[in-house]
Design a protein around this motif. Structure first.
Motif, PDB file in Angstrom:
ATOM      1  N   GLN A  17      -8.658 -10.263   3.688  1.00  0.00           N
ATOM      2  CA  GLN A  17      -8.404  -9.589   2.421  1.00  0.00           C
ATOM      3  C   GLN A  17      -9.645  -9.604   1.538  1.00  0.00           C
ATOM      4  O   GLN A  17     -10.424 -10.549   1.561  1.00  0.00           O
ATOM      5  CB  GLN A  17      -7.226 -10.249   1.687  1.00  0.00           C
ATOM      6  CG  GLN A  17      -5.971 -10.276   2.543  1.00  0.00           C
ATOM      7  CD  GLN A  17      -4.754 -10.731   1.775  1.00  0.00           C
ATOM      8  OE1 GLN A  17      -4.673 -10.587   0.572  1.00  0.00           O
ATOM      9  NE2 GLN A  17      -3.779 -11.281   2.482  1.00  0.00           N
TER      10      GLN A  17
ATOM     11  N   GLY B  29      -0.023 -11.627   1.330  1.00  0.00           N
ATOM     12  CA  GLY B  29      -0.218 -10.196   1.143  1.00  0.00           C
ATOM     13  C   GLY B  29       0.726  -9.287   1.888  1.00  0.00           C
ATOM     14  O   GLY B  29       0.460  -8.089   2.012  1.00  0.00           O
TER      15      GLY B  29
ATOM     16  N   PRO C 293      -1.257  -9.009   7.477  1.00  0.00           N
ATOM     17  CA  PRO C 293      -2.590  -9.179   6.880  1.00  0.00           C
ATOM     18  C   PRO C 293      -3.487 -10.047   7.760  1.00  0.00           C
ATOM     19  O   PRO C 293      -3.059 -11.080   8.279  1.00  0.00           O
ATOM     20  CB  PRO C 293      -2.292  -9.866   5.542  1.00  0.00           C
ATOM     21  CG  PRO C 293      -0.871  -9.513   5.238  1.00  0.00           C
ATOM     22  CD  PRO C 293      -0.187  -9.464   6.575  1.00  0.00           C
TER      23      PRO C 293
END
Length: 344
Positions: A187, A169, A184
């Protein structure tokens, strides 16, 4: 210094320059944590110990400089509670660097961050916040990009074993200037929760196929989802003496309802253009952005967006219909945090 990060471990790896601690820290403490907590790992225990040795040595240099501690803030979700209660404790015991990791509500994180950017003064060294703010960070220029820090002033304090490419990500945490502002940490994904044991029952499979003409399985479109929701709610009704439902969501007026609808319902209905990150130029919220500046231009169809487009209307209609027809009645009065444990 304001090092904006997305991960509690990123704080430890990249912003260690803001800390110090007690005398018991060392390799014995690292071994204890490796053996008792940091398993399983993609690294062997020897490699883990070598990595912890780097943290210990870096911390020793920092303590010699008289640096005191690091303060971090994140919203109240289980991932960050683990970072605050367990990882922060581990880091302090291993390095002697104290980490104050505050857990507050999501709205409070955004408010404090906004206040910090406007005032130019920060009470936190690291902020763990949604990558949705990437456009704000890029335009305000008030956040220190991690890629700049790790290559410059923070190079000495950046874990040499940190593999940025291994993070999922990073496209969403990289601004149009090509700089990485956050790493990240956790998520949110759009997914179905379903009872595989129910779907595998021969009696239910036969009953479903007799009514709908196709096999009971994980739905791949809206109409199949609706068939399955109707089947379990109105045809099956009970399993093992308990009332069952074919759908679950939440509907209480709450900030979580806003991003539930924009992040999940609108995107699943197709409001976003194809492309990464988030669909360009229309993202999953239905908002049009100027590609050159990552700047929101408009949300409504008249402004080039999609929040009142046919896809958005369809999503809202299905959201309401399915909630009323196929979900427990109490779901309408639940928030995100209250509804999640129900299918769990």
């Amino acid at each position: 210094m304001n090092v904006h990060v997305k991960s509690g471990m990123t704080v430890l790896a990249c912003a260690a320059a803001l800390a110090c601690g007690h005398a018991l820290a060392g390799e014995a403490e690292a071994k204890k944590w490796i053996d008792n907590e940091f398993q399983p790992s993609s690294l062997s225990k020897d490699k883990q110990q070598a990595e912890m040795k780097w943290f210990i040595d870096a911390a020793a240099k920092l303590k010699a400089k008289g640096v005191t501690q690091i303060s971090v803030v994140s919203e109240t979700i289980t991932t960050h509670e683990y970072e605050s209660k367990t990882l922060a404790k581990a880091f302090e015991e291993i390095t002697g660097i104290k980490v104050n990791h505050d857990i507050i509500q999501e709205g409070d994180v955004v408010e404090k961050l906004q206040t910090s950017m406007q005032s130019g003064k920060s009470i936190y060294d690291g902020w763990i916040s949604d990558s949705d703010l990437i456009g704000t960070h890029y335009r305000y220029g008030a956040i220190l990009p991690l890629s700049d820090y790790m290559a410059g002033a923070g190079k000495e304090w950046t874990n040499p074993g940190l593999d940025v490419k291994d993070f999922i990500g990073t496209k969403f945490t990289t601004a149009p200037d090509g700089k990485l502002y956050q790493l990240p940490d956790q998520q949110f994904a759009n997914l179905y929760w379903f009872r595989a044991d129910w779907f595998a029952r021969k009696d239910l499979q036969d009953k479903f196929k007799a009514k709908y003409g196709y096999d009971l399985g994980v739905p791949t479109n809206w109409s199949a989802y609706e068939d399955i929701a109707n089947f379990f709610t109105n045809d099956v009704k009970e399993i093992d003496g308990k009332k069952v439902y074919g759908h679950m969501d939440y509907g209480k007026k709450d900030p979580s309802l806003g991003w539930r609808f924009t992040d999940a319902w609108l995107s699943m209905a197709g409001t976003a253009d194809k492309g990464l990150p988030n669909g360009i130029p229309i993202d999953e919220w239905g908002i049009r952005v100027a590609e050159d500046k990552c700047t929101p231009v408009g949300a409504s169809v008249s402004r080039g967006g999609a929040t009142n487009s046919p896809a958005a209307v369809y999503a809202l209609t299905k959201y309401i219909d399915w909630m009323k027809k196929f979900a427990p009645s109490q779901a309408m009065g639940m928030t995100f945090s209250e509804a999640g444990p129900v299918p769990a």
